[in-house]
Design a protein around this motif. Sequence first.
Motif, PDB file in Angstrom:
ATOM      1  N   VAL A   1     -17.445 -70.365  -3.085  1.00  0.00           N
ATOM      2  CA  VAL A   1     -17.168 -71.184  -3.971  1.00  0.00           C
ATOM      3  C   VAL A   1     -17.369 -72.679  -3.720  1.00  0.00           C
ATOM      4  CG1 VAL A   1     -16.137 -72.260  -6.261  1.00  0.00           C
ATOM      5  CG2 VAL A   1     -16.066 -69.687  -5.888  1.00  0.00           C
ATOM      6  N   GLU A   2     -16.610 -72.844  -2.039  1.00  0.00           N
ATOM      7  CA  GLU A   2     -16.339 -74.352  -1.709  1.00  0.00           C
ATOM      8  C   GLU A   2     -17.545 -73.974  -0.555  1.00  0.00           C
ATOM      9  OE1 GLU A   2     -12.439 -75.629  -1.722  1.00  0.00           O
ATOM     10  OE2 GLU A   2     -12.405 -74.049  -2.330  1.00  0.00           O
ATOM     11  N   ALA A   3     -17.731 -72.927   0.830  1.00  0.00           N
ATOM     12  CA  ALA A   3     -18.530 -73.652   1.698  1.00  0.00           C
ATOM     13  C   ALA A   3     -20.063 -73.420   1.124  1.00  0.00           C
ATOM     14  CB  ALA A   3     -18.138 -72.828   3.006  1.00  0.00           C
ATOM     15  N   ARG A   4     -20.016 -72.544   0.932  1.00  0.00           N
ATOM     16  CA  ARG A   4     -21.415 -71.706   0.906  1.00  0.00           C
ATOM     17  C   ARG A   4     -22.023 -72.976   0.186  1.00  0.00           C
ATOM     18  NH1 ARG A   4     -22.729 -66.791  -2.189  1.00  0.00           N
ATOM     19  NH2 ARG A   4     -21.493 -66.532  -0.367  1.00  0.00           N
ATOM     20  N   GLY A   5     -23.512 -73.773   0.793  1.00  0.00           N
ATOM     21  CA  GLY A   5     -24.483 -74.736   0.677  1.00  0.00           C
ATOM     22  C   GLY A   5     -23.784 -75.948   1.512  1.00  0.00           C
TER      23      GLY A   5
ATOM     24  N   TYR B   1     -18.712 -72.597   8.405  1.00  0.00           N
ATOM     25  CA  TYR B   1     -17.311 -72.378   7.520  1.00  0.00           C
ATOM     26  C   TYR B   1     -17.536 -71.801   5.853  1.00  0.00           C
ATOM     27  CZ  TYR B   1     -13.869 -76.309   8.616  1.00  0.00           C
ATOM     28  OH  TYR B   1     -13.522 -77.210   9.723  1.00  0.00           O
ATOM     29  N   GLU B   2     -19.093 -71.042   6.176  1.00  0.00           N
ATOM     30  CA  GLU B   2     -19.384 -69.502   4.930  1.00  0.00           C
ATOM     31  C   GLU B   2     -18.857 -68.622   5.669  1.00  0.00           C
ATOM     32  OE1 GLU B   2     -22.608 -69.530   3.221  1.00  0.00           O
ATOM     33  OE2 GLU B   2     -21.881 -67.632   1.811  1.00  0.00           O
ATOM     34  N   ARG B   3     -19.323 -68.714   6.831  1.00  0.00           N
ATOM     35  CA  ARG B   3     -18.777 -67.926   8.345  1.00  0.00           C
ATOM     36  C   ARG B   3     -18.060 -67.568   8.180  1.00  0.00           C
ATOM     37  NH1 ARG B   3     -24.128 -69.040  12.163  1.00  0.00           N
ATOM     38  NH2 ARG B   3     -25.846 -68.512  11.271  1.00  0.00           N
ATOM     39  N   TRP B   4     -16.984 -68.185   8.897  1.00  0.00           N
ATOM     40  CA  TRP B   4     -15.746 -68.091   9.292  1.00  0.00           C
ATOM     41  C   TRP B   4     -14.302 -67.689   7.779  1.00  0.00           C
ATOM     42  CZ3 TRP B   4     -13.467 -72.990  12.411  1.00  0.00           C
ATOM     43  CH2 TRP B   4     -14.821 -73.431  13.432  1.00  0.00           C
ATOM     44  N   ALA B   5     -15.117 -68.289   7.021  1.00  0.00           N
ATOM     45  CA  ALA B   5     -14.196 -67.698   5.601  1.00  0.00           C
ATOM     46  C   ALA B   5     -14.682 -66.008   5.812  1.00  0.00           C
ATOM     47  CB  ALA B   5     -14.713 -68.828   4.204  1.00  0.00           C
ATOM     48  N   ALA B   6     -15.608 -66.032   5.605  1.00  0.00           N
ATOM     49  CA  ALA B   6     -16.503 -64.277   4.751  1.00  0.00           C
ATOM     50  C   ALA B   6     -15.487 -63.617   6.320  1.00  0.00           C
ATOM     51  CB  ALA B   6     -17.722 -64.481   4.754  1.00  0.00           C
ATOM     52  N   GLY B   7     -15.866 -63.940   6.899  1.00  0.00           N
ATOM     53  CA  GLY B   7     -15.290 -63.162   8.528  1.00  0.00           C
ATOM     54  C   GLY B   7     -13.383 -62.617   8.542  1.00  0.00           C
ATOM     55  N   VAL B   8     -12.415 -64.237   8.176  1.00  0.00           N
ATOM     56  CA  VAL B   8     -11.591 -63.980   8.229  1.00  0.00           C
ATOM     57  C   VAL B   8     -11.516 -63.157   7.005  1.00  0.00           C
ATOM     58  CG1 VAL B   8      -8.775 -64.901   6.976  1.00  0.00           C
ATOM     59  CG2 VAL B   8     -10.740 -66.444   9.134  1.00  0.00           C
ATOM     60  N   ALA B   9     -11.553 -63.410   5.751  1.00  0.00           N
ATOM     61  CA  ALA B   9     -11.283 -62.086   4.853  1.00  0.00           C
ATOM     62  C   ALA B   9     -11.436 -60.113   4.473  1.00  0.00           C
ATOM     63  CB  ALA B   9     -12.614 -62.104   3.148  1.00  0.00           C
TER      64      ALA B   9
END
Length: 331
Positions: free
Chosen positions: A21-25, A30-38
Amino acid sequence: MRASTDPSVATAERYRAFAKVEARGMSVCYERWAAGVAADPATMALIDQLPAVKRQPNLVFSAARLHGAVVGEYPQFAAWLREHWSDVAATCLTHATQTNEPGRCAVLLPALAALAGPLAIIEVGASAGLCLHPDRYSYRYRLADGDERMLHPTDGPSPVVLDCAVTGPVPLPERMPKIVWRAGIDLHPLDVHSDADLAWLEALIWPEHDDRRSRLRAAVAVARQEPVQIVTGDLNDQIEALIARAPAEATVVVFHTAVLAYLNEPDRNRFAAQMTRLPVRWLSNEGQSVVPGVLERLAEAPALSSAFILALDGEPIALTQPHGRALHWLG
Ligand SMILES: C[S@@+](CC[C@H](N)C(=O)[O-])C[C@H]1O[C@@H](n2cnc3c(N)ncnc32)[C@H](O)[C@@H]1O
């Protein structure tokens, strides 16, 4: 409250929501890091050592970058985080997300300039106070037909030029509003003269947003020349006394941007009630369901869920890009 900042939500979900929701686009890194952490139980186990309120992706990633995490792929980040966890955790415990985005002045300015002056402005949740200088920046408003409209401070162009794409019947001002008094409130004001505070403000800017970093530095130079008082404390507790200090002949405008999301619902309601009761104009620029009653007064829900709503005295007047890059005035 967004899932990523909601302490009652599980860490995996907070990071997944942040990625989507927040990092995409907004930030590939941060999108990669957040998806990675999850999807990484070992890293989540580290993050879960923090109190729930401190596990938010934006805080953990900013703290990591303050300590030198390099923008890049997730596996390298995860390895780096393991090695530097004690430093990152200590920063998370002592810091909060206080992003100060002077670009938001571009969406506030037309509304401020349309009010009867002179103005006394009070920003609640001011961070370092960079949005308290709207009349000291230059603006480049880009119109839908390709034209541009420039607006400069009365003493000439500013080193800070804020770009904003405008649509709808925006009342673009011919001149700056006359601001005769300004002050802020923050739970923890940041100091534009402190190198540590500036390093934190820079770390809070997302990796790919280099234009925002250079604008931050330029805005800090402007703010340093004209310090404003930022009262330390809770906005609900401090606002009435601060309003009473404003010059009697001025129109007092209380404004806030990206702040009320940090309050629980009773405190948001308490603040909205104060804004109705006190002798002020109230300009809010917040996420869609944050300010009580505002979303309900929109004729139709905004197409973009990330858009903020700019409202004057509780009535929606525009949709805005959260960092002030675009302004759509409502008819
Ligand atoms: C995301 S920052 C936004 C700063 C600034 N308004 C801007 O748009 O650049 C939110 C700020 O609100 C402050 N804040 C959060 N809750 C608050 C409260 N209850 N009273 C006063 N300040 C608060 C935080 O300390 C932080 O500096």
